[in-house]
Design an enzyme around this catalytic site. Structure first.
Site, PDB file in Angstrom:
ATOM      1  N   GLY A 107       7.893   3.771   3.112  1.00 39.31           N
ATOM      2  CA  GLY A 107       8.518   4.922   3.748  1.00 39.31           C
ATOM      3  C   GLY A 107       9.943   4.626   4.149  1.00 39.31           C
ATOM      4  O   GLY A 107      10.521   3.595   3.796  1.00 39.31           O
ATOM      5  N   GLY A 108      10.530   5.524   4.930  1.00 37.74           N
ATOM      6  CA  GLY A 108      11.933   5.400   5.297  1.00 37.74           C
ATOM      7  C   GLY A 108      12.215   4.280   6.270  1.00 37.74           C
ATOM      8  O   GLY A 108      13.311   3.723   6.280  1.00 37.74           O
ATOM      9  N   MET A 109      11.252   3.935   7.125  1.00 33.60           N
ATOM     10  CA  MET A 109      11.477   2.930   8.155  1.00 33.60           C
ATOM     11  C   MET A 109      10.766   1.614   7.865  1.00 33.60           C
ATOM     12  O   MET A 109      11.189   0.569   8.344  1.00 33.60           O
ATOM     13  CB  MET A 109      10.996   3.468   9.516  1.00 33.60           C
ATOM     14  CG  MET A 109      11.747   4.691   9.989  1.00 33.60           C
ATOM     15  SD  MET A 109      13.455   4.314  10.384  1.00 33.60           S
ATOM     16  CE  MET A 109      14.044   5.964  10.767  1.00 33.60           C
ATOM     17  N   ALA A 110       9.656   1.678   7.135  1.00 35.09           N
ATOM     18  CA  ALA A 110       8.835   0.485   6.974  1.00 35.09           C
ATOM     19  C   ALA A 110       7.994   0.602   5.717  1.00 35.09           C
ATOM     20  O   ALA A 110       7.901   1.661   5.096  1.00 35.09           O
ATOM     21  CB  ALA A 110       7.936   0.297   8.197  1.00 35.09           C
TER      22      ALA A 110
ATOM     23  N   LYS B  34       2.228  -3.624   8.800  1.00 33.18           N
ATOM     24  CA  LYS B  34       3.379  -2.716   8.728  1.00 33.18           C
ATOM     25  C   LYS B  34       4.630  -3.542   8.998  1.00 33.18           C
ATOM     26  O   LYS B  34       4.773  -4.134  10.068  1.00 33.18           O
ATOM     27  CB  LYS B  34       3.245  -1.598   9.756  1.00 33.18           C
ATOM     28  CG  LYS B  34       4.271  -0.481   9.584  1.00 33.18           C
ATOM     29  CD  LYS B  34       4.081   0.586  10.642  1.00 33.18           C
ATOM     30  CE  LYS B  34       4.915   1.825  10.334  1.00 33.18           C
ATOM     31  NZ  LYS B  34       4.280   2.675   9.342  1.00 33.18           N
TER      32      LYS B  34
ATOM     33  N   ILE C  97       0.830  -1.206   0.000  1.00 37.45           N
ATOM     34  CA  ILE C  97       0.000   0.000   0.000  1.00 37.45           C
ATOM     35  C   ILE C  97       0.862   1.253   0.000  1.00 37.45           C
ATOM     36  O   ILE C  97       0.597   2.217  -0.702  1.00 37.45           O
ATOM     37  CB  ILE C  97      -0.931   0.020   1.232  1.00 37.45           C
ATOM     38  CG1 ILE C  97      -1.839  -1.210   1.232  1.00 37.45           C
ATOM     39  CG2 ILE C  97      -1.755   1.288   1.280  1.00 37.45           C
ATOM     40  CD1 ILE C  97      -2.632  -1.355   2.507  1.00 37.45           C
TER      41      ILE C  97
ATOM     42  N   ASP D 122       5.375  11.572  15.866  1.00 34.69           N
ATOM     43  CA  ASP D 122       5.543  11.758  14.416  1.00 34.69           C
ATOM     44  C   ASP D 122       4.205  12.128  13.779  1.00 34.69           C
ATOM     45  O   ASP D 122       3.781  11.528  12.793  1.00 34.69           O
ATOM     46  CB  ASP D 122       6.106  10.488  13.788  1.00 34.69           C
ATOM     47  CG  ASP D 122       6.702  10.757  12.397  1.00 34.69           C
ATOM     48  OD1 ASP D 122       6.940  11.937  12.073  1.00 34.69           O
ATOM     49  OD2 ASP D 122       6.921   9.792  11.655  1.00 34.69           O
TER      50      ASP D 122
END
Length: 680
Positions: A31-34, A51, A28, A145
């Protein structure tokens, strides 16, 4: 995260069955972390959002344990404006979080299409976010965040906030100070205190929410720059501008609300999201009433009144190079350190959609600040007198002495009094105590915590962490592992559905569904058993189903009237019904067949009784002998015996009216049958 709904065949996770439960369907967002995937929960047959942290992050045992702990806190946050967390786990280094699937779009999409927007609509979108943050802050949970990408909007208009607790889980292994470590967040929404020392409380979320409100009102971020560092620097040293400067006509009290939420001094902001939500309600009420100007409301909301103005007017103690607190902290923290960020400036900055970024906190110097002295041109300076030269030399000596004193002070207060905390992870308490005291530090134990990866009794984490600076003779507090967190399925058999649900939830497990079944032993509405069975040890949040009794199973009754009584009795007995059988003579029903049945229709239950009246056939009686008797006497006698009489005249009839013959002549015959007599 950037939306990406198309299937990617090259993604090795697509099609994988994770933890023998979650079938990964499509990606879907990334991003930078997951990355976030749409997945199917094979056990509960439902669509979820999965996630999955990027490869490598699950290899760190400390991170995995921390991620479990923070995910558990987020899972206990139940609120209609919070994306629900169902499950968390790890499989071969793949750390994942199973969450509620919310179809639709993000607040970022709304901003792209509709901002700048009317203040009333902006507040209508922000208030559910603040409601979610209020619930989190009341539970002592900080989001860390908040940004439009983490606000999901369902097709029916429901607003939900995602990713509670994850920023803390990702960043907890770094010391968030301006002097060292890595600063993790989305720079456009970072509160100044996070940039300076990394210490976050509820007011950091308030600041981010204020920035989001500014963006809804204006369609742009308040601070922009060529790099994430420049943007972060502006958050420290520049106020968020009034939205009305970009969009004229916005009421002053809306400007005041934004200014209050985004005050650089966190002491001037609302204490938490609940306070900001109350202030937003006041502003929205004024907007609904069509009030264009409300000086009292502006005064109430403005952060620049009374003692506030005195605080803002106080000196900032900036260095001569203009770098202020951040540059000072960076100088004080100069020295070798390990950079744990794989991509320090990953896709952060001024784009329309930002990822969570990692930034070296010590790098936040003002743009254009150089270490050397500034050159101001080549104009000749006027010749100084001897007295002024002597005074200048004296000032130079004093400045050198002050610099030496400051340097010694910085060395003493910054380094000489400190030592490094030893590494004690996965040691026993006794081993950790010996190692810590051997380093000249005091040993202390904090509250123990559960861990899926660290054995019970071993050190799970320490504060300060290994390698961090700590004062000589200071204290290192260790957290011991309680081992894997497990809870026994409670005994719920015989309880009501509501009682069973409460017992399961009180045991830190999730109530799944009620499966209704017929039961001959358990009354309707009571629990038969649980699945898994009582006493089974499960991870927290594991789903437990129950079987709920519908009472005995009803049996449909068939009418056997006129049919074989033996067949009827066998069929009814096979249905676990009792049969009561009586026999009666019947002239109309053959022997051995059912004359009547009670009940003959409807529904019965196991053990109920069915009454059958079975025919014995017609009743037989002796036929009286009437030959030689007069006609009338013969008829009377036969009728008295229960027979019908038929009279016939013999062919040689002479009118004597005596019975010459009878049929049947003797023996037994069915009562009510006809006896024929012949008279002469």
């Amino acid at each position: 995260m950037e939306p990406r709904t198309q299937r990617d065949p090259s993604d090795p996770l697509i099609g994988r069955l994770l933890d023998r439960r979650y079938r990964i369907e499509s990606r879907i967002a990334s991003g930078g972390m997951a990355s976030v995937y749409e997945a199917h929960d094979e056990r509960l047959d439902r669509v979820i959002a999965l996630k999955i942290m990027h490869p490598g992050m699950g290899d760190d045992g400390d991170f995995a344990a921390r991620f479990v702990r923070e995910a558990r806190h987020a899972a206990r946050l139940s609120h209609p404006n919070v994306v629900g967390v169902f499950d968390q786990g790890e499989e071969h280094g793949t750390v994942y979080l199973a969450m509620e699937y919310v179809p639709g779009h993000t607040l970022r999409d709304v901003i792209r299409k509709e901002a700048p927007m009317d203040p009333r609509k902006a507040l209508a979108l922000l208030e559910p976010v603040l409601a979610a943050l209020r619930a989190a802050h009341q539970a002592h949970l900080i989001h860390r965040d908040i940004k439009p990408e983490n606000v999901l909007i369902a097709p029916d208009g429901r607003v939900k906030v995602a990713d509670f607790g994850l920023a803390k889980a990702i960043s907890a292994d770094t010391q968030h100070t301006a002097t060292g470590g890595v600063l993790i967040g989305t720079v456009s929404y970072l509160a100044p205190e996070l940039v300076i020392d990394g210490r976050a409380d509820a007011r950091a979320d308030v600041y981010a929410a204020g920035v989001v409100l500014y963006e809804l009102l204006t369609g742009r971020k308040p601070h922009e720059g060529e790099s994430p560092i420049q943007v972060a620097y502006k958050h420290v040293h520049e106020d968020i501008p009034a939205p009305s400067l970009t969009v004229p006509g916005i009421p002053a009290y809306v400007d005041a609300l934004v200014a209050r939420a985004t005050a650089r001094d966190r002491g001037l902001r609302p204490a938490d999201a609940g306070v900001l939500l109350h202030q937003a309600h006041r502003v929205r009420q004024a907007l609904d009433e069509g009030i264009l100007d409300d000086p009292d409301l502006v005064a109430d909301l403005s952060p620049t009144s009374g003692v506030v103005r005195e605080i803002e007017d106080a000196p900032t103690h900036e260095h001569a190079d203009g770098s202020g607190q951040v540059a000072a902290a960076a100088v004080a923290g100069a020295g070798p350190r390990e950079n744990t960020a794989k991509d320090p400036l990953e896709q952060a900055g001024t784009g329309a959609s930002e990822h969570t970024s990692m930034i070296e906190a010590g790098a936040l110097r003002p743009p254009g600040d150089n270490a050397g002295p500034r050159q101001s041109g080549h104009q000749p300076a006027p010749e100084k007198s001897p007295q002024r030269r002597r005074r200048g030399a004296l000032y130079l000596v004093i400045a050198a002495l002050l610099a030496l004193a400051l340097g010694l002070g910085a060395w003493w207060f910054g380094f000489a009094r400190y030592t490094s905390a030893p590494g004690v992870l996965s040691l026993t308490a006794a081993q950790a105590e010996k190692k810590i005291e051997g380093a000249g530090l005091d040993y202390a134990e904090g509250d123990p915590a559960y861990s899926e990866t660290v054995e019970k009794g071993m050190v799970l984490s320490s504060d300060p962490a290994a390698g961090d600076r700590v004062l000589d003779g200071g204290t290192v507090t260790v957290t011991l592992s309680l081992g894997p967190e497990r809870y026994a399925v409670p005994k719920v058999a015989g309880s009501t559905e509501d009682e069973a649900q409460k017992a399961i939830q009180d045991a830190n497990l999730d109530f799944g569904r009620s499966i209704e079944k017929f039961s001959e032993k358990v009354p309707a509405g009571e629990v038969i058993r649980s699945d898994p069975k009582a006493g089974t040890s499960l991870k927290p949040g594991t789903t437990v189903d129950i079987e709920l009794s519908k009472g005995p199973k009803p049996i449909k009754v068939v009418d056997w009237t006129g049919k074989s009584a033996d067949d009827a009795e066998k069929a009814l007995s096979d249905l676990d019904l009792k049969v009561e059988r009586t026999e009666s003579f019947s002239d109309s029903v053959d022997e051995g067949k059912v004359i009547s049945q009670d009940p003959s229709s409807g529904e019965l239950f196991k053990g109920d009784t069915v009454n059958l009246e079975v025919s014995k056939g017609p009743e037989l009686v002796d036929v009286p002998r009437v030959r030689g008797m007069g006609e009338k006497a013969a008829i009377k006698r036969l009728k008295a015996a229960g027979f019908e009489v038929e009279v016939k005249q013999h062919q040689n009839y002479v009118g004597l009216h005596f019975v010459l013959t009878q049929s049947p002549g003797s023996g037994k015959a069915a009562k009510g049958s006809t006896v024929t007599i012949t008279i002469v």
